[in-house]
Design a protein around this motif. Sequence first.
Motif: not given
Length: 149
Positions: A45-50, A83-88
């Motif tokens: 659902e959310e952006v993750c650090f890969i 920000t749930g990685f919505t703002d990078l």
Amino acid sequence: MSDNILKLIPTTPHYKPGATAIQKACDLLSSYFSEAGEISYSLTEEVCFIDQGENWERVLCPACGIELDTAWWQQAMDTAYQTGFTDLSVNLPCCGVVSSLNDLRYELPAGFARFVLEIRNPDGDIGDDELRSLEQILGCGLRKIWAHY
Ligand SMILES: [Zn+2]
């Protein structure tokens, strides 16, 4: 016991391919790596650090090429995580350029995504043409991440 994992992520962190496209991409990947270990994908659902696991060496400024302080990067990650990685977006401390955590020069490459294709212990690299075929199916550019754990 250690693993090499080839991860493929969309170049746009929030991009989410459709279910049919994902199935087609997995089928195609299986034909590329017939002898290899398992192929899998994850969709969150959310952006993750890969991450690249032990293949982490350093991270460089994409504008001026200076090596960034790990403590600065960690702090920027914490802020973005809230920000749930919505703002990078980040303001680079070296040259003041505004960039994105996704656009920093990770050595070896890493990135941010909601969708990841993984090939565990592949018997080789994926070719440019093969990568392009996958990009066409998934409707996005792909970034290759070689992770070692
Ligand atoms: Zn810089």
